[in-house]
Each structure stands twice: as structure tokens, then as C-alpha cells.
Design an enzyme around this catalytic site. Structure first.
Site, PDB file in Angstrom:
ATOM      1  N   ARG A 144       0.919  -1.213  -0.088  1.00 49.40           N
ATOM      2  CA  ARG A 144      -0.008   0.265   0.231  1.00 49.40           C
ATOM      3  C   ARG A 144       1.023   1.410  -0.152  1.00 49.40           C
ATOM      4  NH1 ARG A 144      -2.963  -3.719   3.143  1.00 49.40           N
ATOM      5  NH2 ARG A 144      -1.217  -2.991   5.297  1.00 49.40           N
ATOM      6  N   GLU A 160       4.374  -9.675  14.980  1.00 49.48           N
ATOM      7  CA  GLU A 160       3.944  -9.666  16.129  1.00 49.48           C
ATOM      8  C   GLU A 160       4.249 -10.861  15.834  1.00 49.48           C
ATOM      9  OE1 GLU A 160      -0.090  -8.337  15.908  1.00 49.48           O
ATOM     10  OE2 GLU A 160      -0.480  -9.195  17.710  1.00 49.48           O
TER      11      GLU A 160
HETATM   12  P1  AMP Z   1       4.371  -1.908  11.408  1.00 47.64           P
HETATM   13  O1  AMP Z   1       5.484  -2.521  11.592  1.00 47.64           O
HETATM   14  O2  AMP Z   1       3.669  -2.760  13.555  1.00 47.64           O
HETATM   15  O3  AMP Z   1       4.858  -0.342  12.283  1.00 47.64           O
HETATM   16  O4  AMP Z   1       3.718  -2.412  11.122  1.00 47.64           O
HETATM   17  C1  AMP Z   1       3.253  -1.683   9.663  1.00 47.64           C
HETATM   18  C2  AMP Z   1       2.454  -2.390   8.571  1.00 47.64           C
HETATM   19  O5  AMP Z   1       1.800  -3.385   9.164  1.00 47.64           O
HETATM   20  C3  AMP Z   1       2.241  -1.892   8.047  1.00 47.64           C
HETATM   21  O6  AMP Z   1       2.474  -2.162   6.198  1.00 47.64           O
HETATM   22  C4  AMP Z   1       0.737  -1.742   7.988  1.00 47.64           C
HETATM   23  O7  AMP Z   1       0.034  -1.523   6.292  1.00 47.64           O
HETATM   24  C5  AMP Z   1       0.035  -3.065   8.786  1.00 47.64           C
HETATM   25  N1  AMP Z   1      -0.842  -2.127   9.652  1.00 47.64           N
HETATM   26  C6  AMP Z   1      -0.448  -3.000  11.159  1.00 47.64           C
HETATM   27  N2  AMP Z   1      -1.317  -3.104  11.698  1.00 47.64           N
HETATM   28  C7  AMP Z   1      -2.421  -2.271  10.997  1.00 47.64           C
HETATM   29  C8  AMP Z   1      -3.699  -2.067  11.291  1.00 47.64           C
HETATM   30  N3  AMP Z   1      -4.336  -1.886  12.304  1.00 47.64           N
HETATM   31  N4  AMP Z   1      -4.783  -1.317  10.176  1.00 47.64           N
HETATM   32  C9  AMP Z   1      -4.108  -1.671   8.794  1.00 47.64           C
HETATM   33  N5  AMP Z   1      -2.585  -1.919   8.604  1.00 47.64           N
HETATM   34  C10 AMP Z   1      -2.038  -2.441   8.948  1.00 47.64           C
END
Ligand code: AMP
Length: 173
Positions: free
Chosen positions: A58, A95
Site C-alpha cells: 500500500r 507480532e
Molecule cells: P508496523 O511495522 O508494526 O509499524 O506495521 C506496519 C505495517 O503493517 C504497515 O505496512 C501496515 O499496512 C500494516 N498494519 C499494521 N497494523 C495495521 C492495522 N491496524 N490496520 C492496517 N494495517 C496495519
């Protein structure tokens, strides 16, 4: 423009307990999508940016129109195994388990300033992985941009020093 009204929220996706913020509902709304890209142009009008690094998948949709508007290069950060050339890679914890992102080494020009773009910042691990690759190549992170931020997941601890910008933030339940 009230982005909150446009963003589709899907409870328990992809698994129970996660509220998924679906930015594809912005992409199908031309006015909202234009607002996002115009906002980026305004936010970074006085920042020196040599190129954009967009994160699969995205992030590609957000990074590409901005790079085109600014007439600057667009580099793709992809999931491992998708890029055909010589790559630099960085693994990081999710996670559950691990993920690896790759960038074509020759594209990450040392000394240049890169804006890293994704759709949403949760823990900041994904964006931090890309920032690490930029620094390993002796290039600079000019900033981090994402449409949505979830600051309750403490992403500032990981990427605060890169001055992340978001257009809308959400609180945890
Ligand atoms: P992070 O590495 O934890 O910051 O996760 C970011 C990535 O996971 C991004 O590419 C988001 O598209 C996806 N992502 C994580 N949590 C969500 C959420 N609650 N809703 C949509 N996309 C998420």
C-alpha cells in the site's frame, strides 16, 4: 477533508482483536486520495528530498504519485525474493515471526536524502527496517510519511528520530 469518515475500519482482521484501518477506501475516493497527495506536497515543500522509498504494497500507492509530482526517483522496498537485482535486506520482528524487506542496492544512492512512505505506522518496525537500510548505504532519511498513525503502539520509540508525519492518528481501545 475528514479522512476518518473515509477510512474503512474492519474489526478482527486479519485476526481477532485487531482493528484494521483499510486505506483502500481512500484510494477509491478520488477527492480523499488527492487530499493525501496534496497534503504530502504541502508538508514537504521546504524539505530537501532526493527520492522516495515506498514500502510494499500500500506504500507504493502513496509514494508513486508523490514522486511523480515532485519529479524525483521512486524506489520500491519489497518483500524478500521479489526483486531481481543485487539487493540490500533487513529483517525485523513482527507480532508473530519475522519479515524481511529488500531494496535494489544500486538504487539507494549514498549521500542522497530519502522520504520513506507507507500507509500506516503501527509499531514502526517496518519503517525502521527501511531506515536502517538507507543508513547502511550511507544515505540519509529525509523523513517518514504515513497516512495513519497508531501512536499508542509507541512507534516514536523506534522511529521518532526520523520525524514521522501522519495525517490522522487513532487511539487504542
Ligand atoms: P508496523 O511495522 O508494526 O509499524 O506495521 C506496519 C505495517 O503493517 C504497515 O505496512 C501496515 O499496512 C500494516 N498494519 C499494521 N497494523 C495495521 C492495522 N491496524 N490496520 C492496517 N494495517 C496495519
Amino acid at each position: 477533508m475528514d479522512l476518518d469518515k473515509v477510512i474503512r475500519k474492519v474489526p478482527d482482521f486479519p485476526k481477532k482483536g485487531i482493528l484494521f484501518y483499510d486505506v483502500t477506501s481512500i484510494f477509491i475516493n478520488a477527492k480523499a486520495f488527492k487530499h493525501v497527495i496534496d497534503s504530502m506536497v504541502e508538508i514537504y515543500k521546504d524539505t530537501k528530498i532526493d527520492g522516495v522509498i515506498a514500502i510494499e504494497s500500500r506504500g507504493f500507492v502513496v509514494g508513486a504519485p508523490f514522486a511523480l509530482k515532485k519529479s524525483i526517483p521512486l524506489v520500491l522496498a519489497r518483500k524478500k525474493g521479489k526483486l531481481p537485482g543485487d539487493t540490500i535486506e533487513h529483517s525485523y520482528s513482527l507480532e508473530y515471526g519475522e519479515a524481511t524487506l529488500e531494496i535494489h542496492k544500486a538504487d539507494l544512492t549514498p549521500g542522497k536524502k530519502w522520504l520513506i512512505v507507507d500507509d500506516l505506522i503501527a509499531t514502526g518496525g517496518t519503517l525502521e527496517a527501511v531506515a536502517r537500510m538507507v543508513e547502511r548505504q550511507k544515505a540519509e532519511v529525509a523523513g517518514i510519511f504515513s497516512i495513519i498513525g497508531l501512536p499508542f503502539l509507541k512507534y516514536e520509540d523506534k522511529i521518532g528520530r526520523y520525524k514521522p508525519v501522519t495525517l490522522i492518528n487513532y487511539k487504542g481501545e
